[in-house]
Write an enzyme that holds these catalytic residues in place. Structure first.
Site, PDB file in Angstrom:
ATOM      1  N   GLU A 314       0.835  -1.211   0.000  1.00  0.00           N
ATOM      2  CA  GLU A 314       0.000   0.000   0.000  1.00  0.00           C
ATOM      3  C   GLU A 314       0.861   1.249   0.000  1.00  0.00           C
ATOM      4  OE1 GLU A 314      -2.479  -0.918   3.355  1.00  0.00           O
ATOM      5  OE2 GLU A 314      -0.904  -0.436   4.787  1.00  0.00           O
ATOM      6  N   TYR A 358       9.112  18.024   9.811  1.00  0.00           N
ATOM      7  CA  TYR A 358      10.099  16.930   9.804  1.00  0.00           C
ATOM      8  C   TYR A 358      11.487  17.390   9.365  1.00  0.00           C
ATOM      9  CZ  TYR A 358       5.590  14.563   8.968  1.00  0.00           C
ATOM     10  OH  TYR A 358       4.288  14.158   9.004  1.00  0.00           O
ATOM     11  N   CYS A 385       3.550  33.990   9.811  1.00  0.00           N
ATOM     12  CA  CYS A 385       4.119  34.681  10.964  1.00  0.00           C
ATOM     13  C   CYS A 385       4.751  33.665  11.893  1.00  0.00           C
ATOM     14  CB  CYS A 385       3.035  35.446  11.694  1.00  0.00           C
ATOM     15  SG  CYS A 385       2.730  36.964  10.866  1.00  0.00           S
TER      16      CYS A 385
HETATM   17  N1  LLP Z   1       0.329   1.994   5.104  1.00  0.00           N
HETATM   18  C1  LLP Z   1       0.295   2.440   6.366  1.00  0.00           C
HETATM   19  C2  LLP Z   1      -0.327   1.619   7.387  1.00  0.00           C
HETATM   20  C3  LLP Z   1       0.842   3.698   6.675  1.00  0.00           C
HETATM   21  O1  LLP Z   1       0.804   4.119   7.930  1.00  0.00           O
HETATM   22  C4  LLP Z   1       1.418   4.483   5.657  1.00  0.00           C
HETATM   23  C5  LLP Z   1       1.967   5.806   5.945  1.00  0.00           C
HETATM   24  C6  LLP Z   1       1.419   3.972   4.345  1.00  0.00           C
HETATM   25  C7  LLP Z   1       0.881   2.716   4.113  1.00  0.00           C
HETATM   26  C8  LLP Z   1       2.005   4.725   3.181  1.00  0.00           C
HETATM   27  O2  LLP Z   1       3.347   4.960   3.335  1.00  0.00           O
HETATM   28  P1  LLP Z   1       4.179   5.628   2.127  1.00  0.00           P
HETATM   29  O3  LLP Z   1       4.182   4.659   0.981  1.00  0.00           O
HETATM   30  O4  LLP Z   1       3.499   6.895   1.767  1.00  0.00           O
HETATM   31  O5  LLP Z   1       5.516   5.844   2.693  1.00  0.00           O
HETATM   32  N2  LLP Z   1       3.305  12.589   6.890  1.00  0.00           N
HETATM   33  C9  LLP Z   1       4.565  11.893   6.780  1.00  0.00           C
HETATM   34  C10 LLP Z   1       4.356  10.477   6.315  1.00  0.00           C
HETATM   35  C11 LLP Z   1       3.464   9.697   7.223  1.00  0.00           C
HETATM   36  C12 LLP Z   1       3.246   8.298   6.719  1.00  0.00           C
HETATM   37  C13 LLP Z   1       2.174   7.650   7.490  1.00  0.00           C
HETATM   38  N3  LLP Z   1       1.867   6.342   7.078  1.00  0.00           N
HETATM   39  C14 LLP Z   1       5.461  12.636   5.806  1.00  0.00           C
HETATM   40  O6  LLP Z   1       5.045  13.671   5.297  1.00  0.00           O
HETATM   41  O7  LLP Z   1       6.581  12.224   5.572  1.00  0.00           O
END
Ligand code: LLP
Length: 464
Positions: A314, A358, A385
């Site tokens: 996913e 981050y 701001c």
């Molecule tokens: N599956 C689950 C259970 C997850 O918690 C996440 C991401 C994904 C899939 C997808 O992960 P990806 O392929 O996008 O790495 N806001 C943070 C990222 C948080 C990710 C949360 N979970 C950022 O901007 O780096």
């Protein structure tokens, strides 16, 4: 027109044709080109013209790139996995009708984590006349009873995260519920290193020490149709080893389930493949990541004498992240002698909260000066701001003027979806570009939108 992927931004990379590029390894969307006047085009549209037409800040999403990322995942599974595979989009990366719609038409399913994401995914499927059956997996560590009901009524697979949730579902015994169990794998990843810990400190998922109790509980509830196991390690990961280790672990759990009479058919290894935000970033290609994940599962199944499961992943970031940029207009600037020069743009932490949250590092170009020499080192500041509202430290830019269009790259994932109205900035518009056509997919908020939830109690009006 020059395709600028290799030329300017990915120097050193071993590809020149975007047909061969893994979308997650691009800094600019794969259709990016520069004309003889040094102007940037994405999806056949000139970026400064898009800004003139739709305003700024503006998210510009390249449809070809987004579709291609979906296809690269699907094709890699066809190539490397002899069993059934399903790719679902982690819609938290960018949940809106158009993004979900494009992804759905490419045949992917959805991971949703809230009633709102579920509603969006369902609407996009409905508007496109696609059947949601078997397509939506409902995650979340604290789904409300209403969200659970919403998920069950729309025939989602519920990815059960904890005992509280499981006990609620156990009481819903009047209907069959399709569930997966999410487990905490105890494999931690950091962007450039990974450590395996015995310590399972995460708010998500069941502790694998509870496996026996968990399998017994589920096996004793015939209305809970436990089809799968799920584990997700982390995000923006560049190594493949953690996912290979995870493959082994999850197949081991699947085997253990057998002794409780649970025939688990689906294994979901989560998302996490990283993308390129800077020239130094070197994520594996979608193809090689999928290959290693498949290999891991195939080998683990052989070792443990299991038949191949339906294999799921996913991804979020690696599907949508690299095919979008954010275009801003440059406004004021300030030089602090001997220290640094600031150039300010007309957005910032409200449309891209990742740098302040981050310390994420981004790169930018100037859309109307793509071939000008990079003579300046500047700090690109937002307009909020908040002293920390800096989008990019030490950006290398040509000499700029107010009105120039600055383009921050790789902003498709976790930008719009994490945007806010801080300082009451209306959220920007987003356009979808493809072969010279540009369609608005998210309308720019206006000041009335900002007030549409505001209420003035009668009492205040009476006392005036
Ligand atoms: N599956 C689950 C259970 C997850 O918690 C996440 C991401 C994904 C899939 C997808 O992960 P990806 O392929 O996008 O790495 N806001 C943070 C990222 C948080 C990710 C949360 N979970 C950022 O901007 O780096």
């Amino acid at each position: 027109m020059v395709s600028i992927q290799a030329k300017i931004l990915n120097s050193g990379a071993d590809y020149l044709q975007y047909e061969q590029v893994s979308v997650n390894q691009c800094l600019l969307p794969i259709t990016s080109e520069v004309d003889a006047d040094g102007h940037l085009f994405i999806g056949g549209s000139e970026v400064t013209s898009l800004v003139a037409r739709f305003g700024s800040p503006l998210y510009i999403l390249d449809e070809v790139g987004l579709r291609k990322a979906c296809q690269q995942y699907q094709e890699a599974f066809k190539q490397f996995y002899p069993g059934t595979a399903q790719v679902i989009y982690a819609s938290k990366a960018w949940s809106c009708l158009a993004v979900c719609g494009i992804i759905a038409t490419e045949g992917l399913g959805f991971d949703v984590v809230s009633g709102g994401e579920l509603y969006t995914a369902l609407r996009s499927l409905k508007e496109l006349g696609l059947d949601p059956e078997g397509k939506i997996y409902f995650h979340g560590n604290n789904k409300s009873p209403e969200e659970l009901r919403q998920g069950i009524e729309s025939n989602c697979t519920i990815v059960v995260d904890n005992w509280w949730e499981l006990e609620q579902l156990a009481q819903w015994s009047d209907q069959k519920i399709r569930i997966m169990l999410r487990l905490t794998p105890g494999i931690e990843c950091h962007t450039h290193e990974y450590i395996r810990t015995g310590h399972l400190d995460s708010k998500f998922g069941f502790d694998p020490h509870d496996l026996k109790k968990l399998f017994e509980f589920v096996a004793g509830r015939s209305h809970l149709n436990c089809v799968g196991l799920h584990a997700h390690i982390g995000s923006q990961i560049f190594e493949s080893q953690p996912h290979q280790d995870l493959a082994k672990l999850i197949v081991t759990w699947q085997k253990q389930a057998l002794s409780y009479g649970l025939q688990i058919q689906e294994l979901n290894l989560g998302g996490g493949l990283g993308i390129r935000y800077t020239e130094q970033d070197d994520p594996p290609s979608i193809q090689s990541w999928v290959e290693l994940v498949c290999q891991g599962v195939i080998e683990a199944c052989q070792d443990l004498g299991m038949s191949l499961p339906k294999l799921m992943v996913e991804p979020g970031r690696s599907l949508v992240g690299s095919s979008c940029v954010t275009a801003y207009r440059i406004g004021s600037s300030k030089t602090v002698p001997g220290i640094r020069s600031y150039v300010a743009v007309d957005g910032g932490m409200s449309d891209n909260p990742r740098p302040i949250t981050y310390q994420s590092v981004y790169r930018c170009v100037v859309a109307n000066r793509m071939t000008a020499p990079l003579t300046e080192t500047v700090t690109v500041a937002g307009k909020h701001c908040e002293s920390g509202d800096i989008l990019i430290h030490n950006a290398r830019l040509p000499k700029t003027e107010p009105g120039d269009v600055l383009v921050v790259m790789s902003t498709g994932a976790y930008n719009y979806s994490m945007a806010s109205n801080y300082n009451r900035l209306p959220r920007p518009a987003a356009v979808l570009v493809n072969q010279g056509e540009a369609n608005l997919i998210l309308r720019r908020e206006n000041y009335e939108d900002l007030l549409c939830q505001d209420l003035l109690p009668e009492r205040l009006l009476e006392s005036k």
